[in-house]
Design a protein around this motif. Structure first.
Motif, PDB file in Angstrom:
ATOM      1  N   VAL A 150       0.862  -1.175   0.000  1.00 18.60           N
ATOM      2  CA  VAL A 150       0.000   0.000   0.000  1.00 18.60           C
ATOM      3  C   VAL A 150       0.896   1.221   0.000  1.00 18.60           C
ATOM      4  N   GLU A 151       0.692   2.058  -0.993  1.00 17.51           N
ATOM      5  CA  GLU A 151       1.494   3.260  -1.144  1.00 17.51           C
ATOM      6  C   GLU A 151       2.987   2.952  -0.990  1.00 17.51           C
ATOM      7  N   PRO A 177      -3.337  -9.551  15.186  1.00 17.45           N
ATOM      8  CA  PRO A 177      -3.285  -8.233  15.826  1.00 17.45           C
ATOM      9  C   PRO A 177      -3.614  -7.089  14.858  1.00 17.45           C
ATOM     10  N   GLY A 217      -3.373  -4.080  12.496  1.00 15.26           N
ATOM     11  CA  GLY A 217      -2.352  -3.604  11.562  1.00 15.26           C
ATOM     12  C   GLY A 217      -1.510  -4.690  10.943  1.00 15.26           C
ATOM     13  N   LYS A 260      -6.175   0.987  -4.455  1.00 13.43           N
ATOM     14  CA  LYS A 260      -5.024   1.436  -3.657  1.00 13.43           C
ATOM     15  C   LYS A 260      -4.063   0.300  -3.296  1.00 13.43           C
TER      16      LYS A 260
HETATM   17  N1  LIG Z   1      -5.079   2.824   2.394  1.00 11.43           N
HETATM   18  C1  LIG Z   1      -4.007   2.764   3.199  1.00 11.43           C
HETATM   19  N2  LIG Z   1      -3.131   3.788   3.236  1.00 11.43           N
HETATM   20  C2  LIG Z   1      -2.046   3.726   4.029  1.00 11.43           C
HETATM   21  N3  LIG Z   1      -1.775   2.695   4.835  1.00 11.43           N
HETATM   22  C3  LIG Z   1      -2.598   1.647   4.845  1.00 11.43           C
HETATM   23  C4  LIG Z   1      -3.765   1.616   4.033  1.00 11.43           C
HETATM   24  N4  LIG Z   1      -4.401   0.491   4.240  1.00 11.43           N
HETATM   25  C5  LIG Z   1      -3.665  -0.198   5.158  1.00 11.43           C
HETATM   26  N5  LIG Z   1      -2.591   0.502   5.512  1.00 11.43           N
HETATM   27  C6  LIG Z   1      -1.598   0.090   6.496  1.00 11.43           C
HETATM   28  O1  LIG Z   1      -1.351  -1.289   6.318  1.00 11.43           O
HETATM   29  C7  LIG Z   1      -1.226  -1.936   7.573  1.00 11.43           C
HETATM   30  C8  LIG Z   1      -2.219  -3.086   7.650  1.00 11.43           C
HETATM   31  O2  LIG Z   1      -3.531  -2.548   7.691  1.00 11.43           O
HETATM   32  P1  LIG Z   1      -4.819  -3.444   7.692  1.00 11.43           P
HETATM   33  O3  LIG Z   1      -5.970  -2.552   7.667  1.00 11.43           O
HETATM   34  O4  LIG Z   1      -4.724  -4.453   6.632  1.00 11.43           O
HETATM   35  O5  LIG Z   1      -4.706  -4.159   9.107  1.00 11.43           O
HETATM   36  P2  LIG Z   1      -5.709  -5.123   9.828  1.00 11.43           P
HETATM   37  O6  LIG Z   1      -4.977  -6.369  10.091  1.00 11.43           O
HETATM   38  O7  LIG Z   1      -6.965  -5.222   9.095  1.00 11.43           O
HETATM   39  O8  LIG Z   1      -5.894  -4.349  11.227  1.00 11.43           O
HETATM   40  P3  LIG Z   1      -7.204  -4.147  12.148  1.00 11.43           P
HETATM   41  O9  LIG Z   1      -7.308  -5.369  12.958  1.00 11.43           O
HETATM   42  O10 LIG Z   1      -6.846  -2.989  12.994  1.00 11.43           O
HETATM   43  O11 LIG Z   1      -8.352  -3.929  11.262  1.00 11.43           O
HETATM   44  C9  LIG Z   1      -1.442  -0.869   8.630  1.00 11.43           C
HETATM   45  O12 LIG Z   1      -0.183  -0.461   9.085  1.00 11.43           O
HETATM   46  C10 LIG Z   1      -2.136   0.238   7.896  1.00 11.43           C
HETATM   47  O13 LIG Z   1      -1.821   1.497   8.435  1.00 11.43           O
END
Ligand SMILES: Nc1ncnc2c1ncn2[C@@H]1O[C@H](COP(=O)(O)OP(=O)(O)OP(=O)(O)O)[C@@H](O)[C@H]1O
Ligand SMILES: [Mg+2]
Lengths: 433, 260
Positions: free
Chosen positions: B15-16, B39, B41, B56
């Motif tokens: 991502v980015e 966990p 993130g 994205k």
């Molecule tokens: N659109 C985005 N722009 C910037 N960073 C992103 C984006 N989407 C995800 N991230 C980053 O990618 C990482 C993983 O995010 P993700 O949402 O997949 O986690 P998750 O496992 O679903 O967490 P949660 O349990 O909190 O929902 C994080 O550090 C998040 O900040």
């Protein structure tokens, strides 16, 4: 650089004859001649950022006959479509000529007048004279003057004191005569404590080709009167339109504008509300969709004069293809209008890289104790919304269409006649599709 | 009817420009329900978004096959029509578009031109599914998610799931923000979908949901990949020990240390 204005294709003699043929009273033909004199001298309006010098506002045939019969079943198909499903209060004009009208008996008995302008100046001359070109000056610019000079259609709606009417009044104008011009003037007068709903639809057929529309609507709401004013403009792409809709609102009076500005051709629109009396209020909602290569300029103006006056202005537009539109929203609060509250929001969605849209918020405030706010944005479809809809299997083009239609819906929903609402919905679908 | 199959091999997603998912594997068949825990993130939602095709999220390597067809080659709407569904953690609001219109457009998009669902049939089905989810009829005419409470949005996601009947659904934290009654209704909806022709991946932080929707498998995700897979008992163990306990057991250090 000086603006080159085309000469007018008619003269005083021709206009006098036209008035005579129509059996018009002298006061009215005098206004025509006065209009002509102004039209010869005055410049075109100078809308910001839109070049209109080469738009054909003046060369058209204004002496036309109606081709339609006067039976309901003989009315053109597009007109029948927007007619109410049950007998309502309707007035149908084809090429400016009234061909059909119906007003409920009980309304006539209460003193309500609903008729075409030509009939009104013959039968209710004094009343019409009180209101004709009163909110809008003849000499504002060349186009208002032109309206006075060659007016060939229009509507008069008069609601007496204390009469409140829930059923809407509907007017439909349909043009199909080649190279014709519709020069219409409409007066809506709501006396004290009255309440009325008026909806106008403008339609044209491709047969018109290069034509013109010059429309001046004047609304007067007296003390504590309420006017709901709906409109759908649907002229074909080779028609040039000037439309002015102006209202004067007295103490505790109220107006609600719901405008669907859907012409396919070049359009110059001036909408203005003068909140003259204390406690007067205006709610202005307008939608438009720019398509093809049309150029449009929309000026929406609210002037707060009375104390504790209120206005809410909401403009929403979508710009497709290579269309180009300018949206000005002007809120003016005069000195003495203490307690005034004027809010405006303009949102423009851009759906094509070639399209242009410009939203200009203008607040002019000469009084301290007021509330005023503006918001203007020009943007693209929200990618997250698009993703959400597409993630359910909806194709991108369809998803965009849904989003745009949804974006314009708050104004569509306001139109008080379902067939006109359907007209606008269908139009949006066509223009966005 | 053939049993659908979803195969994800060594998926990497950025991502980015930042690498988030690093070698995610998953095999799922119709009739199965899997839970994905991990966990904050760690990249759970990123996997879901990448599979659905959010612009994205960039898949840098790996593959995802739905019944042998490469999902990653398809546009978002094509993936949906191929049978993928994602109940989003944060569903969008779409002003001016009613839920009913939205759903009918989506259903007809799948069925294709000339094969549109008859209006009466649509209304009947919608009524029935809304009743199953204890949703008020008024939600059909309300604008998509506009002004919905957190829990109402989640329920609306499940309504869409039930109306669209995909082959595979990913439910991203469908239980967050739900009160205990709503949780039961949502579970009831998902359980009603259970069949040989439907597989479901449930992303959740709480074992509670899994009491209502019993999973066949539970996967634990850390640092962008699945680190442990087990049965329902794994969720219980996690609830007791927390991620720190799990990390210690698996000998996993924090992301930074791994990367360094
Ligand atoms: N659109 C985005 N722009 C910037 N960073 C992103 C984006 N989407 C995800 N991230 C980053 O990618 C990482 C993983 O995010 P993700 O949402 O997949 O986690 P998750 O496992 O679903 O967490 P949660 O349990 O909190 O929902 C994080 O550090 C998040 O900040
Ligand atoms: Mg997440």
């Amino acid at each position: 650089m000086s603006i080159q204005v085309k000469d007018l294709p008619f003269d005083a003699e021709e206009i006098s004859k036209f008035a005579e043929k129509r059996n018009e009273p002298k006061w009215f033909s005098d206004i025509r001649l006065k209009g002509l004199a102004h039209a010869e001298e005055l410049p075109l309006p100078a809308p910001e950022k839109t070049r209109i010098a080469d738009w054909n506002f003046t060369h058209f045939n204004y002496q036309i006959r109606s081709s339609a019969g006067s039976q309901l079943s003989e009315l053109p198909q597009p007109v029948q479509k927007v007619m109410p499903r049950d007998a309502g209060n309707v007035l149908i004009h084809v090429n400016g000529v009234p061909v059909y009208s119906h007003v409920a008996e009980h309304l006539k008995e209460q003193g309500v007048i609903y008729t075409d302008l030509a009939t009104a100046i013959r039968e209710y001359g004094e009343l019409v004279a009180n209101y004709y070109f009163k909110t809008t000056p003849i000499d504002r610019h060349r186009l208002t003057a032109l309206n006075a000079a060659v007016v060939n259609g229009g509507t008069f709606l008069y609601v007496p004191k204390n009469v409140t009417i829930s059923e809407p009044f509907q007017t439909v104008y349909y043009q199909d005569a080649p190279s014709s011009g519709l020069v219409a003037h409409t007066l809506v007068v709501a006396e004290e404590n009255s309440s009325v709903t008026f909806v106008e639809s403008y339609l044209s057929d491709q047969a018109v080709g290069e034509g013109a529309a010059n429309i001046v609507d004047e609304v007067v709401a007296k003390a504590n009167a309420q006017v709901r004013f709906g409109a759908v403009d649907e002229f074909t792409e080779q028609m040039v339109t000037y439309v002015s809709r102006q209202a004067e609102i007295a103490r505790d009076g109220r107006i609600q504008w719901a405008l669907g500005q859907m012409n396919d051709g070049n359009t110059l629109s001036e909408n203005a509300t003068n909140l003259e009396g204390d406690g007067a209020a205006a709610d202005i909602k307008a939608v438009s969709v720019g398509s093809g290569s049309q150029k449009q300029n929309f000026d929406n103006y609210v002037r707060h004069v009375g104390k504790a006056t209120q206005s809410q202005l909401l403009v929403r537009a979508a710009q497709m293809d290579a269309s180009n539109s300018i949206f000005n929203a002007r809120t003016k609060i005069e000195r003495g209008a203490s307690g005034a509250d004027g809010e405006q929001t303009q949102r423009v969605l851009m759906l094509s890289d070639q399209a242009r849209g410009d939203a200009n918020p203008i607040l002019l405030i000469d009084e301290y104790d007021v509330i005023a706010g503006h918001a203007a944005s020009v943007g693209r479809v929200d990618p997250d919304q698009l993703y959400y809809l597409m993630s359910r299997g909806i194709k991108q083009a369809v998803a965009e269409k849904l989003i745009v239609e949804g974006f314009l819906a708050p104004i569509v929903d306001l139109l008080p006649i379902d067939t006109v609402r359907d007209q606008l919905t269908t139009l949006i679908e066509r223009k966005v599709g | 009817m053939t049993i659908p199959e979803l195969k994800i091999n060594d998926l990497h997603v950025s991502v980015e420009g930042k690498s988030i998912v690093k070698g995610f594997d998953l095999d799922m068949k119709g009739g199965e329900i899997h839970a994905l825990m991990g966990p904050n993130g760690t990249g759970k939602s990123t996997v879901a978004s990448a599979l659905m095709g959010h612009p994205k999220y960039e898949v840098t390597s790996g593959e995802a096959l739905l019944d042998g067809e490469n999902l990653l080659d398809m546009a978002v709407d094509e993936r949906a029509r191929a049978g993928m569904f994602l109940a989003m953690q944060y569903p969008s609001e779409v002003s001016g578009v009613t839920n009913a219109d939205f759903l009918r457009t989506a259903i007809n998009g799948r069925r294709g031109e000339g094969n549109e669902i008859p209006l009466m049939k649509f209304i009947k089905t919608l009524d029935k599914k809304m009743q199953m989810l204890d949703m008020d009829q008024s939600f059909a005419e309300r604008y998509v998610n506009e002004g919905f409470s957190g829990g109402e949005k989640k329920r609306n996601e499940i309504l869409q799931l039930m109306m669209l009947e995909p082959k595979f659904a990913i439910l991203d934290e469908i239980d967050s923000g739900l009160d205990i009654d709503a949780l039961k209704w949502v579970a009831k909806g998902v359980n009603a979908m259970r069949s040989e022709t439907f597989g479901c991946l449930i992303i959740t932080h709480y074992q509670r949901l899994l009491n209502y929707i019993r999973p066949d498998k539970v996967h634990i995700m850390m640092n962008g990949r699945i680190v442990k897979t087990g049965g329902p008992e794994l969720a219980l163990q996690l609830e007791k020990e927390g991620y720190d306990g799990m990390k210690a057991e698996l000998g996993i250090k924090d992301d930074e240390t791994v990367e360094a």
